[in-house]
Structures are given as C-alpha cells and as structure tokens.
Design a protein around this motif. Structure first.
Motif, PDB file in Angstrom:
ATOM      1  N   GLY A 290      33.892 -29.515 -15.071  1.00  0.00           N
ATOM      2  CA  GLY A 290      32.855 -28.485 -15.246  1.00  0.00           C
ATOM      3  C   GLY A 290      33.135 -27.435 -16.300  1.00  0.00           C
ATOM      4  N   ILE A 291      34.304 -27.515 -16.939  1.00  0.00           N
ATOM      5  CA  ILE A 291      34.656 -26.438 -17.880  1.00  0.00           C
ATOM      6  C   ILE A 291      33.756 -26.466 -19.117  1.00  0.00           C
ATOM      7  N   ASP A 292      33.347 -27.669 -19.547  1.00  0.00           N
ATOM      8  CA  ASP A 292      32.459 -27.756 -20.714  1.00  0.00           C
ATOM      9  C   ASP A 292      31.077 -27.192 -20.383  1.00  0.00           C
ATOM     10  N   GLN A 293      30.583 -27.500 -19.171  1.00  0.00           N
ATOM     11  CA  GLN A 293      29.268 -26.979 -18.758  1.00  0.00           C
ATOM     12  C   GLN A 293      29.276 -25.454 -18.694  1.00  0.00           C
ATOM     13  N   LEU A 294      30.367 -24.923 -18.118  1.00  0.00           N
ATOM     14  CA  LEU A 294      30.458 -23.469 -17.954  1.00  0.00           C
ATOM     15  C   LEU A 294      30.496 -22.769 -19.314  1.00  0.00           C
ATOM     16  N   PHE A 295      31.303 -23.276 -20.223  1.00  0.00           N
ATOM     17  CA  PHE A 295      31.405 -22.668 -21.560  1.00  0.00           C
ATOM     18  C   PHE A 295      30.067 -22.777 -22.303  1.00  0.00           C
ATOM     19  N   ALA A 296      29.385 -23.923 -22.151  1.00  0.00           N
ATOM     20  CA  ALA A 296      28.102 -24.104 -22.830  1.00  0.00           C
ATOM     21  C   ALA A 296      27.093 -23.063 -22.339  1.00  0.00           C
ATOM     22  N   GLU A 297      27.115 -22.823 -21.017  1.00  0.00           N
ATOM     23  CA  GLU A 297      26.171 -21.864 -20.432  1.00  0.00           C
ATOM     24  C   GLU A 297      26.498 -20.433 -20.870  1.00  0.00           C
ATOM     25  N   GLU A 298      27.798 -20.115 -20.898  1.00  0.00           N
ATOM     26  CA  GLU A 298      28.215 -18.743 -21.213  1.00  0.00           C
ATOM     27  C   GLU A 298      28.109 -18.419 -22.710  1.00  0.00           C
ATOM     28  N   LEU A 299      28.450 -19.410 -23.562  1.00  0.00           N
ATOM     29  CA  LEU A 299      28.448 -19.147 -25.008  1.00  0.00           C
ATOM     30  C   LEU A 299      27.106 -19.472 -25.648  1.00  0.00           C
ATOM     31  N   MET A 300      26.265 -20.174 -24.885  1.00  0.00           N
ATOM     32  CA  MET A 300      24.941 -20.583 -25.363  1.00  0.00           C
ATOM     33  C   MET A 300      25.002 -21.438 -26.631  1.00  0.00           C
ATOM     34  N   VAL A 301      26.008 -22.298 -26.684  1.00  0.00           N
ATOM     35  CA  VAL A 301      26.118 -23.295 -27.755  1.00  0.00           C
ATOM     36  C   VAL A 301      26.531 -24.617 -27.105  1.00  0.00           C
ATOM     37  N   PRO A 302      26.282 -25.775 -27.762  1.00  0.00           N
ATOM     38  CA  PRO A 302      26.728 -27.040 -27.169  1.00  0.00           C
ATOM     39  C   PRO A 302      28.262 -27.095 -27.107  1.00  0.00           C
ATOM     40  N   VAL A 303      28.793 -27.630 -26.020  1.00  0.00           N
ATOM     41  CA  VAL A 303      30.246 -27.755 -25.867  1.00  0.00           C
ATOM     42  C   VAL A 303      30.590 -29.205 -25.547  1.00  0.00           C
ATOM     43  N   LEU A 304      31.516 -29.763 -26.320  1.00  0.00           N
ATOM     44  CA  LEU A 304      31.911 -31.166 -26.116  1.00  0.00           C
ATOM     45  C   LEU A 304      33.405 -31.257 -25.876  1.00  0.00           C
ATOM     46  N   VAL A 305      33.796 -32.147 -24.974  1.00  0.00           N
ATOM     47  CA  VAL A 305      35.223 -32.387 -24.770  1.00  0.00           C
ATOM     48  C   VAL A 305      35.634 -33.518 -25.714  1.00  0.00           C
ATOM     49  N   ALA A 306      36.729 -33.303 -26.433  1.00  0.00           N
ATOM     50  CA  ALA A 306      37.201 -34.313 -27.389  1.00  0.00           C
ATOM     51  C   ALA A 306      37.603 -35.588 -26.653  1.00  0.00           C
ATOM     52  N   GLU A 307      37.591 -36.697 -27.388  1.00  0.00           N
ATOM     53  CA  GLU A 307      38.118 -37.945 -26.824  1.00  0.00           C
ATOM     54  C   GLU A 307      39.626 -37.776 -26.670  1.00  0.00           C
ATOM     55  N   GLU A 308      40.152 -38.225 -25.542  1.00  0.00           N
ATOM     56  CA  GLU A 308      41.593 -38.078 -25.268  1.00  0.00           C
ATOM     57  C   GLU A 308      42.087 -36.670 -25.628  1.00  0.00           C
ATOM     58  N   PRO A 309      41.565 -35.645 -24.938  1.00  0.00           N
ATOM     59  CA  PRO A 309      41.891 -34.261 -25.332  1.00  0.00           C
ATOM     60  C   PRO A 309      43.384 -33.939 -25.321  1.00  0.00           C
ATOM     61  N   MET A 310      44.145 -34.634 -24.456  1.00  0.00           N
ATOM     62  CA  MET A 310      45.568 -34.300 -24.359  1.00  0.00           C
ATOM     63  C   MET A 310      46.373 -34.730 -25.579  1.00  0.00           C
ATOM     64  N   SER A 311      45.835 -35.713 -26.333  1.00  0.00           N
ATOM     65  CA  SER A 311      46.635 -36.149 -27.485  1.00  0.00           C
ATOM     66  C   SER A 311      46.068 -35.666 -28.820  1.00  0.00           C
ATOM     67  N   CYS A 312      45.072 -34.773 -28.779  1.00  0.00           N
ATOM     68  CA  CYS A 312      44.470 -34.282 -30.039  1.00  0.00           C
ATOM     69  C   CYS A 312      45.486 -33.614 -30.963  1.00  0.00           C
ATOM     70  N   VAL A 313      46.349 -32.779 -30.392  1.00  0.00           N
ATOM     71  CA  VAL A 313      47.309 -32.058 -31.237  1.00  0.00           C
ATOM     72  C   VAL A 313      48.287 -33.040 -31.875  1.00  0.00           C
ATOM     73  N   ALA A 314      48.780 -33.995 -31.077  1.00  0.00           N
ATOM     74  CA  ALA A 314      49.724 -34.978 -31.627  1.00  0.00           C
ATOM     75  C   ALA A 314      49.050 -35.825 -32.712  1.00  0.00           C
ATOM     76  N   LYS A 315      47.794 -36.227 -32.453  1.00  0.00           N
ATOM     77  CA  LYS A 315      47.060 -37.007 -33.464  1.00  0.00           C
ATOM     78  C   LYS A 315      46.855 -36.184 -34.724  1.00  0.00           C
ATOM     79  N   GLY A 316      46.560 -34.901 -34.517  1.00  0.00           N
ATOM     80  CA  GLY A 316      46.363 -33.991 -35.653  1.00  0.00           C
ATOM     81  C   GLY A 316      47.618 -33.868 -36.502  1.00  0.00           C
ATOM     82  N   THR A 317      48.789 -33.818 -35.841  1.00  0.00           N
ATOM     83  CA  THR A 317      50.040 -33.757 -36.630  1.00  0.00           C
ATOM     84  C   THR A 317      50.161 -35.026 -37.458  1.00  0.00           C
ATOM     85  N   GLY A 318      49.750 -36.162 -36.864  1.00  0.00           N
ATOM     86  CA  GLY A 318      49.811 -37.434 -37.581  1.00  0.00           C
ATOM     87  C   GLY A 318      48.972 -37.417 -38.839  1.00  0.00           C
TER      88      GLY A 318
END
Length: 333
Positions: A290-318
């Motif tokens: 529900g964290i994406d829904q809550l942020f979308a409602e509070e910030l009034m912008v679309p909110v998306l969870v990245a694919e495999e969010p836990m490895s985004c930083v490691a992929k980014g370093t790559g």
C-alpha cells in the motif's frame, strides 16, 4: 592492467555486489556474528542472520551499518573483505575499482570512513555516488535528459528522496526512517498492546505478511508467538492488517512529509515533468503493502514501484560502471 570493476550497494540491511560483466553476484544481509570473548568474526551475511536473537551470550550478531552509515568501522571492514573474497574478484596482480553508494546527506567524515573500509578490504580506487541517483538509473529512469525525475529509495536505515535532472540531483532529502523503523514500530506496538515480546525476525514476518500502510488496503491476519511480559511464558496471539496500519502511521507520515518538502523545493518546470512521469519507488521498503497508493494519494502524482526494487541500486552501480573511466577522470580534475 586488467582489473575488475565492481559496484557495491552497502546497505544497512543488505549488501549487494555487482561485478562488471557478471551482474549481481552477491546479495546477503549486512550482519556479522562476533565472539565477544575473542573478538573474532564467526559468521558473516546470511549465516550470521540466522543467528540473530538465537545465540548464546558470548556470540553477538551485529549490524555494522546504522542509518546507512558505518557504525562500527572494524566490523564493516571484516564484512566487506569477507564478501569480496567470497566473490573472488581480486587477483594477485590487480585490485578492483569499487563504486559504492551513500545516502545523500552524509558528512565528509562518514564518506571518508566508507572509502577507507573499502580500501582496506582490497579496493584500488574507490568512487562514491549518491544512492537515489544510482537507484533511479537502476530503475531504468533516464536521468541524463533535461527533465525532472523523482525517486523515493526506501532502504533499511534511510529513505532517500531526490529529484534528478541532467544526470544530477536537483533537490533531495535523506531521513532516518525506513525498513528498520517499521520493524521497530511493529515490535513496540505488540509490546504495548499485547504485553508480548517478539524478536526482529517476527516483526519482519508481520511487516511482509500482514502490514499495509494504506487504510483498508489489506485484510490479513497472522498468528505470532512471543514471550508474555507478565508470566514470562510463551504465548500466541493473532495480529491483523488494520492494527499494523495504525502502528506504522507515524514513520510513514514522516516519509510523506519529506517527499512533500522535496517537491516544494523543486523548480516548477521539473515539477510539471513529475506530474507526467510519476514517482518511482525503489529499495526493500517499496515492497511494503500500500505504500505506492498512499504516496500517490498524498503527493497527487502517479507513483510506481520499480521492478525488483531491492536490486535497483546494485543494478544502477552496474550501469554506472560502464562509464567508470569518465567518472574517474572527473574525480581527478
């Protein structure tokens, strides 16, 4: 001389290592089990995590990073060295170049500590990059265009929120409210409401299986066991989603406020882009129900969870390692 380039997501909860040409080769908890008598490390990573809350008095399972920064220098070095040896990137002739991610607002002293730990663990040149920038790249955002991108990276110790454009951070905020804080609030709630003591691992199970932060977003229940504070005996209770949602309200509201303040400080042209593109969430905390829904409602912008969010930083370093020679040149200028 041929040397391996590696990227490290040195997280409060997990360490991920990316080796150029091989991808993510390691993903283990940032935990070290120490024998307090001898001061020797007995286990590192997953093996040490299994020991959390289950060890005799002379063995302590500790996490050397707190709130995204090094709390215990020597143990961090032991942990990093263990992981680097495990993935076998060092040869006799060359040491790897290492790119490490850090929260946005850490001090120069804290940066120096991270660099030193990496050097002592066997790195040749150490480059530091800000975590939300790397997370955004790993999530597939094109941050090098002159348009606004917003990322919310929720780790174990810190939540980093940033608006990026032209390959750099325009506005950012880093707060010490993240996955660990959720666990702590759940522990605390169970203790106060049910007079029951539970361990960190049980709190994490509740977070994964029952918790939601969006009112009415989930309707699960879970039987958990712990120690009764009055009788001292084991006892089982049932927890429900709606009560955990109440328990997590405070840390979540802090995170929403931090995101709002980043948006308020963002130039209007870039804000307009964020309304079009939305906000991307990365890090383990992005998996909280529900964290994406809550942020979308509070910030009034679309909110998306990245694919495999836990490895985004490691992929980014790559992805950044592909341009490490450019980064190296920049740092030398």
């Amino acid at each position: 001389m041929f040397s391996r380039d590696i990227g490290i997501d040195l997280g409060t909860a997990n360490v991920l290592i990316y080796v150029k040409g091989r991808g993510i080769v390691l993903d283990e908890p940032s935990v070290v089990a120490i024998d307090t008598g001898t001061g020797r490390a007995l286990a590192v990573g997953e093996e040490a995590r299994q020991m959390v809350g289950r060890t005799p008095g002379n063995i302590v399972a500790t996490r050397p990073l707190k709130d995204g920064v090094i709390a215990d220098f020597d143990i961090t070095e032991v942990m990093l060295r263990h992981f680097l040896n495990k993935i076998n990137v060092k040869s006799f002739l060359s040491k790897p170049r290492i790119l490490i991610c850090t929260p946005t607002n850490i001090t120069s002293v804290e940066k120096k500590a991270i660099k030193e730990a990496a050097e002592k663990s066997g790195g040749k040149q150490i480059f530091l990059e800000e975590e939300p920038k790397v997370a955004a790249i790993g999530a597939g955002m094109d941050i090098f265009q002159p348009s606004g991108n917003m990322v919310v990276d929720i780790g174990g110790g810190t939540t980093d929120i940033a608006v990026l454009s032209m390959g750099d951070i325009v506005t950012a905020s880093s707060i010490k409210m993240a996955g660990d804080k959720f666990d702590y609030e759940i522990l605390d709630y169970i203790k106060k409401t049910y007079k029951l003591l539970i361990g960190e691992r049980t709190a994490e199970q509740i977070k994964i299986n029952v918790a939601t932060v969006f009112p009415g977003g989930r309707n699960e229940e879970l039987d958990i066991r712990g120690r009764d504070m009055v009788s001292g005996l084991p006892r089982t209770i049932t927890v429900k989603s709606d009560e955990i949602q109440q328990a997590l309200q405070e840390p979540i509201s802090h995170m929403v406020m931090a995101a709002k303040s980043v948006l308020e400080r963002t130039p209007p042209e870039l804000s307009a882009d964020i309304i079009d593109r939305g906000v991307i969430m990365t890090g383990g905390g992005a998996l909280l129900h529900g964290i994406d829904q809550l942020f979308a409602e509070e910030l009034m912008v679309p909110v998306l969870v990245a694919e495999e969010p836990m490895s985004c930083v490691a992929k980014g370093t790559g992805l950044m390692l592909e341009h490490i020679d450019k980064i190296a040149k920049k740092k030398l200028i």
